[in-house]
Scaffold this motif. Structure first.
Motif, PDB file in Angstrom:
ATOM      1  N   PHE A  61      41.111  50.583  35.232  1.00  0.00           N
ATOM      2  CA  PHE A  61      41.164  49.237  35.798  1.00  0.00           C
ATOM      3  C   PHE A  61      42.409  48.537  35.281  1.00  0.00           C
ATOM      4  N   SER A  64      45.788  43.293  34.612  1.00  0.00           N
ATOM      5  CA  SER A  64      46.816  42.333  34.948  1.00  0.00           C
ATOM      6  C   SER A  64      48.167  43.007  34.860  1.00  0.00           C
ATOM      7  N   LEU A 115      49.502  44.224  45.066  1.00  0.00           N
ATOM      8  CA  LEU A 115      49.794  42.800  45.228  1.00  0.00           C
ATOM      9  C   LEU A 115      50.462  42.234  43.987  1.00  0.00           C
ATOM     10  N   GLN A 116      50.062  42.737  42.813  1.00  0.00           N
ATOM     11  CA  GLN A 116      50.616  42.155  41.590  1.00  0.00           C
ATOM     12  C   GLN A 116      52.087  42.510  41.445  1.00  0.00           C
ATOM     13  N   PHE A 138      54.830  35.080  48.141  1.00  0.00           N
ATOM     14  CA  PHE A 138      54.555  33.651  48.272  1.00  0.00           C
ATOM     15  C   PHE A 138      55.726  32.917  48.923  1.00  0.00           C
TER      16      PHE A 138
ATOM     17  N   VAL B 217      39.632  45.199  41.648  1.00  0.00           N
ATOM     18  CA  VAL B 217      38.714  44.170  42.122  1.00  0.00           C
ATOM     19  C   VAL B 217      37.808  43.788  40.966  1.00  0.00           C
ATOM     20  N   ARG B 342      46.232  35.571  35.756  1.00  0.00           N
ATOM     21  CA  ARG B 342      45.707  36.746  36.459  1.00  0.00           C
ATOM     22  C   ARG B 342      44.559  36.201  37.312  1.00  0.00           C
ATOM     23  N   TYR B 346      43.352  36.294  44.030  1.00  0.00           N
ATOM     24  CA  TYR B 346      44.537  36.975  44.554  1.00  0.00           C
ATOM     25  C   TYR B 346      44.360  38.489  44.495  1.00  0.00           C
ATOM     26  N   ILE B 347      43.895  38.961  43.360  1.00  0.00           N
ATOM     27  CA  ILE B 347      43.845  40.417  43.187  1.00  0.00           C
ATOM     28  C   ILE B 347      42.673  41.000  43.964  1.00  0.00           C
ATOM     29  N   THR B 350      43.449  42.569  47.313  1.00  0.00           N
ATOM     30  CA  THR B 350      44.178  43.837  47.449  1.00  0.00           C
ATOM     31  C   THR B 350      43.504  44.792  48.439  1.00  0.00           C
ATOM     32  N   VAL B 378      44.808  31.788  44.844  1.00  0.00           N
ATOM     33  CA  VAL B 378      45.590  32.888  45.387  1.00  0.00           C
ATOM     34  C   VAL B 378      47.071  32.578  45.229  1.00  0.00           C
ATOM     35  N   ASP B 379      47.448  31.371  45.592  1.00  0.00           N
ATOM     36  CA  ASP B 379      48.873  31.038  45.600  1.00  0.00           C
ATOM     37  C   ASP B 379      49.351  30.456  44.277  1.00  0.00           C
ATOM     38  N   ARG B 380      48.538  29.730  43.613  1.00  0.00           N
ATOM     39  CA  ARG B 380      48.838  29.087  42.329  1.00  0.00           C
ATOM     40  C   ARG B 380      50.046  28.168  42.358  1.00  0.00           C
TER      41      ARG B 380
END
Lengths: 178, 380, 418, 169
Positions: A61, A64, A115-116, A138, B217, B342, B346-347, B350, B378-380
């Motif tokens: 997992f 971050s 996405l990260q 973004f 997730v 984090r 948002y994550i 995915t 999500v956007d922050r």
């Protein structure tokens, strides 16, 4: 790492994880501090696959992924969690080319990096080599610059210094950045 | 011979009733089937990570209200936990318990919205969400009692909470959690066995545990895929190690399981609250902080002037939406050198493409509803 | 049945009033067509007035009732208890700028709201509101209902296609697919009713029910259920409001409409609802008769009470049920309702034959048929649902599993039942 | 066709039908063409009513204006956008000639035929008479037509089925 209350999650310190990686892949670790172990960029993918698949580690997992502008270089920080073994660690990788920082993508190991990594590319301008769909996330396409970099929109007198001291704080010499 | 149809691109959003904010989903359709899904976001990007680098640690707390604005308490808590890790501060007991109480109340409020809006996405015409708002309002009343705000709470402080709760808080909270199980029964009667909800959500947007873990997730989505993972148990913060509760997990990993996991979590939250309201001790709610030496000029700024040692910390908690983590780097100055959120919303997005491709537009909406995103986060 | 007074003031039947008016005009020596035209005009005006007032009333009622169901207050600012809210809404719609989007097909875009309005209101021409209170007593009334109802599709398609909006187009396509499927169901269930009564004239059907002192509702429960579902689809109400599914395609075919053009769609939607309710009342609930009460209470009042009562069911379902997905709705039509309504037609046909051949009296036959048909309905619905449900054993409700063991994986385990 | 009302209605409806039919041919936009086709169908239904064939009239609305036109609309929407215009083709002249020929033949037959006027009363209830005729005297053609339609429908489904499609979900 001082934690809040009795921690159940086993935090594997950077030195420890560096040791284990070094045993498997000699020369893959660039440096190790208690917070995190820094990998060599070219060995990142195999090290990550090892961290994910090793039965003692099982870091399946990716908690971050983020990038930090350390002024001299960029570093990408990966916080990994093992759900089955309830342990956590952090690894880092450096990108020293300020103009065109490149780091291998770990999307092949953890899909969750998708996405990260796009976010880190969007805001910090780090190119993740091998990412399937590296686009701005973004900000709009064609946005100029990488806003999270410390030198983004440099003022006339150099980089905006930020908050160096509290108002009214004594002027004794500071450690760290100051 | 087959009927050849043109692919058809539909932009769901940024202005759309079901995108839960300004979020855009670009769907390529073949008839009603989705053949590609692309997320476009950033309409609510406020660059919080950059802004935070120019503000002191205390000044950054209000930002965390405005990321996940439906769960401001957990946002606050995750951040202050990260700062406390950085400085090595241990909040007093009562503060820990208050944090637990507030977070669980917040979880109930947030899941009320999540489940209600999910029912709305399934096409229920506002009724479940209206009923759930009723209970959320009561939670917000409690928050108002505690800190004066209802939405952007700014209640947590580094080293504790901003103030102790007033004396009438505890009886009101006890009454609320006494009533809540009945309300939850009502919702389960209305929604759990609802044939249309089952039809709409079973077998839709399935994530296997391996896929869920690989896609990073977290939160109810991960648990719905059958993975018993809850940071409240795995890495207890606040006072979660002193309360007894269960992890609610699903067994199919589909949209329906996410919904039942949220419903079950609300019950578990009630369980935690029952214990917390019994066990909470008296005492101070704020720890003594290692503050920087600041000469008061015109007003006492001293308690706010925190200057953490050089280092980095990753503080994470289980927010209603999943693992909410704050990665802070301190260079010893009053402001964080790097402030990264984090964000679970948002994550958790995915695997959206993986889940929605092959389904219909209606499925995509339900799947998006089951992810339970907050675009502010999500956007922050 | 007691003959009506035939005095103009006998409001049990407005036909009296109109009749004496026409009598008067004829007495003045006007040519034959004048009373004909005038009676038609009066009927049309009466229906228009009634529909507008009813829609206004029901906008308020629906909002208040749904508000009650949803734990909130509903409109209560404009006028006493918010009674003038629909008027205010209508005025707002009237004064709004009629926006036509740039790439819309202008002709069809403007035509669609008008076209959608026509069939919905024309339906009321054949509905008997009371004894002799029917604008056009067609021989083929039931068929007319279906035919006119099918024209709605065209208007909806025109609206969706001409808007040049993707949501609108999806909405239009969904509407067409849905209406084609459910028109079939409508035809079949109405066919059973017509077969049993032996006439397509709505007045005859009402009379038949009054003569035999039984509502068709008790004789054809399956047909009624089918029609209620098909009606919900036709009027686009939840759980079948797929064509304008708010959470999916914004507002479906009328996404781009605003102002009074939207008002037309809005009103047409209510009118379609009233039309469906009127058909249900007329065909299955004895129309304007109520076992003799119509001699004392005006028949139209009975009719309207029943109509509003049936419409209330739709309001209730709207406030309660989520929405089905389009393919599920279609599957429900083709796999569930269609076989059932075919069986219904066969059963009813057989009963009709039995009744005629065995020369049963209606006192014997009707209770028997009522019991048989109710049993058939229960068995068929239950049995068919069981059969269809067995194809998908995974579609069952369950609860979340509770565990304390961290890091375990429970995917694929049996779930605790509700 | 004796009272003025019917005559006026007949001419109005005829004008409507012909104008709408012309519209179908002349209009460039295919969807507009279909809409005027529907109008023309409705006009024909009106003509049936003036002939007191109420069942046929309502059926005309149901089948043609309702179902058939919806099928045509579906076909148009499923066609790629580029082909949706009512474009000029090289078949324009032959089609015109053919249409004129048909019109001429029909007109000639209509004028030339010595139409016999039945002295029987018109039907009051056309529906039941049609029903009895279809299921009595003409039951064989009726059934053959049904079977033919069924076969056509199945053939159509078979044709558009994707290769190797599986039954159900």
């Amino acid at each position: 790492m001082p934690s809040n209350g009795p921690s159940v999650t086993k935090a594997i310190a950077g030195l420890d994880i560096a040791h284990r990686i070094e045993q498997k892949f000699p020369g893959a670790v660039e440096e190790a501090i208690p917070e995190a172990a820094t990998m060599k960029a070219d060995r990142l993918a195999e090290v990550c696959a090892f961290l994910r698949d090793d039965p003692d580690l099982k870091f399946e997992f990716l908690s971050s992924l983020t990038a930090v502008d350390r002024l001299e270089y960029f570093e990408v920080v990966y916080h990994l969690t093992s759900i089955r073994l309830n342990q956590m660690t952090a690894i880092k990788v450096k990108a020293s080319d300020r103009e065109n920082p490149r780091v291998p993508s770990v999307t092949g190991v953890w899909v969750g990096a998708n996405l990260q990594e796009r976010e880190a590319y969007d805001l910090m301008g780090i190119v993740f080599v091998g990412h399937p769909d590296l686009r701005r996330m973004f900000l709009w396409d064609g946005f100029d610059g990488w806003p999270l970099r410390k030198d983004y929109l440099v003022g006339p007198g150099g980089r905006f210094p930020g908050l160096e001291r509290f108002p009214g704080e004594s002027q004794e010499p500071l450690g760290g950045r100051g | 011979m087959t009927v050849q149809t043109e692919p058809f691109v539909v932009n769901l959003g940024p202005q759309h009733p079901s995108t839960h904010g300004v979020f855009r989903l670009r769907l390529t359709l073949d008839g009603e089937r989705i053949i590609d899904a692309d997320m476009v976001m950033g309409y609510l990007h406020r660059s919080m990570e950059k802004l935070a680098e120019e503000r002191t640690y205390t000044q950054n707390i209000p930002f965390t209200d405005r990321t996940d604005y439906l769960a401001a308490m957990t946002g606050n808590l995750a951040y202050v936990i990260a700062v406390e890790q950085l400085c090595g501060i241990e909040p007093p007991d009562r503060a820990q318990w208050l944090r637990t109480i507030m977070c669980e109340l917040q979880r109930i409020a947030s899941h009320c919205m999540a489940v209600g809006i999910f029912a709305n996405d399934c096409g229920a015409w506002q009724t479940p969400v209206m009923h759930m708002l009723r209970d959320r309002e009561k939670v917000l009343d409690l928050f108002e009692m505690a800190c004066g705000a209802r939405l952007t709470l700014n209640y947590m402080r580094i080293g504790g909470v901003s103030r102790d709760v007033p004396p009438e808080f505890m009886p009101t909270a006890r009454k609320l959690i006494k009533d809540l199980p009945k309300k939850l029964d009502e919702y389960e009667d209305l929604l759990l066995e609802n044939e249309i909800i089952v039809e709409r959500s079973r077998g839709i947007g399935v994530l296997t545990p391996e896929q869920a873990m690989a896609h990073s997730v977290s939160g109810p989505m991960l648990r719905a895929s059958g993975v018993a993972w809850d940071i409240r148990k795995a890495d207890p913060y606040a006072a979660y190690d002193k309360v007894d509760f269960d992890i609610a997990v699903g067994v199919h990993g589909d949209v329906y399981d996410r919904f039942v996991v949220r419903l079950a979590e609300m019950r578990e939250s009630v369980k935690i609250l029952e214990q917390a309201l019994e066990l909470i001790p008296e005492g101070p709610v704020h720890a003594q902080l290692p503050t920087a030496t600041v000469q008061p000029i015109d007003q006492p700024v001293a308690p706010l002037a925190i200057r953490p040692p050089v280092g980095e910390a990753y503080g994470r908690i289980e927010s209603p939406r999943g693992e909410l983590g704050f990665y802070l780097i301190s260079d010893g100055s009053p402001a964080p050198f790097r402030f990264h959120i984090r964000s679970p919303s948002y994550i958790n997005l995915t695997p959206l493409k993986l889940m929605s491709v092959g389904g219909t537009v209606a499925d995509a909406i339900v799947i998006l509803g089951s992810v339970d995103i907050i675009v502010g986060e999500v956007d922050r | 049945m007691m003959p009506l007074d035939a005095e103009w003031y006998d409001f049990r039947d407005f036909g009296n009033t109109v009749g004496s008016l026409l009598e008067q005009i004829r007495d003045w020596g006007a040519p034959d067509w004048v009373p004909y035209v005038i009676s038609g005009l009066i009927g049309v005006l009466a229906i228009l007035l009634w529909t507008i007032l009813s829609v206004l009333a029901f906008i308020w009622i629906e909002r208040r009732v749904v508000g009650l169901m949803q734990n909130r207050i509903g409109p209560n600012r404009v006028g006493p208890n918010g009674l003038l809210q629909p008027v205010a809404d209508a005025l707002k719609l009237l004064f709004k700028e009629p926006i036509t989007t740039r790439n819309a097909d202008r002709i069809l875009f403007w035509l669609a709201p008008i076209v959608v309005f026509v069939p919905t209101i024309v339906v009321f021409a054949v509905i008997p509101f009371g004894e002799r209170m029917v604008l056009a007593d067609l021989n083929v009334g039931v068929l007319f209902l279906i035919a006119v109802g099918s024209l709605n599709t065209i208007a909806v398609f025109m609206a969706g296609w001409s808007s040049n909006n993707k949501y609108a187009l999806i909405g239009a396509m969904r509407t067409i697919a849905m209406l084609i499927s459910y028109e079939l169901i409508q035809v079949l269930v109405l066919l059973a009713a017509v077969l049993f009564v032996g006439s397509m004239r709505l007045g005859d059907i009402v009379d038949w029910q009054a003569d035999h002192a039984v509502w068709l509702l008790f004789l054809q429960p399956l047909g009624l259920l089918g029609y209620i579902v098909a009606g919900a689809v036709e009027m686009n109400r939840s759980p079948t409001d797929i064509a304008e599914a708010e959470s999916e395609i914004v507002a479906g075919y009328h996404t781009e409409y605003g102002g009074i053009k939207f008002g037309f769609f809005y009103q047409a939607e209510y009118l379609a609802g009233f039309a469906i309710a009127a058909v249900i009342v007329t065909l299955y609930m004895g129309g304007w008769t109520l076992w003799g009460l119509e001699e004392w209470v005006p028949g139209w009042l009975i009719f309207l009470t029943k109509l509003y009562g049936v419409f209330f069911i739709y309001i209730w379902s709207r406030a309660t049920l989520p929405r089905l997905r389009i393919d599920q709705l279609m599957a429900f039509a083709w796999k569930f309702l269609l076989p059932l309504s075919l069986v219904n037609v066969m059963v009813v046909g057989g009963e009709k034959l039995l009744w005629q051949e065995a020369e049963l009296s209606s006192g014997e036959a009707l209770p028997l048929f009522g019991v048989i048909n109710s049993a058939v309905a229960v068995i068929l619905i239950g049995g068919w649902a069981w059969v269809l449900g067995h194809q998908r054993p995974e579609r069952v409700a369950h609860r979340a599993l509770l565990t304390k063991e961290l890091g375990t994986i429970h995917f694929g385990e049996p779930a605790p039942t509700v | 066709m004796d009272d003025t009302g019917t005559v006026v209605a007949f001419y109005l409806l005829s004008a409507l039908t012909i104008a709408a039919a012309l519209g179908v041919v002349v209009v460039r936009n295919l969807v507009h063409a279909v809409v005027s086709l529907i109008l023309s169908f409705v006009g024909v239904a009106g003509l049936y009513i003036t002939l007191s064939a109420d069942f046929v009239a309502v059926t005309q609305v149901l089948i043609y204006a309702g179902a058939v036109s919806v099928l045509i609309l579906f076909a148009i929407v499923l066609t790629p956008t580029g082909d949706r215009g009512n474009q000029e083709t090289f078949l324009r002249l032959p089609a015109l000639l053919l249409a004129l020929l048909v019109a001429f033949t029909l007109g000639y037959v209509a004028i030339d035929t010595d139409w016999a006027i039945s002295d029987r009363e018109g039907f009051q209830q056309t529906a039941s008479v049609i029903g009895e005729a279809l299921l009595g005297k003409y039951v064989l053609p009726f059934e053959i037509a049904s079977v033919l339609l069924l076969v056509a429908m199945m053939g159509a489904i078979l044709l558009v089925r994707p290769e190797g499609a599986v039954e159900g979900e």
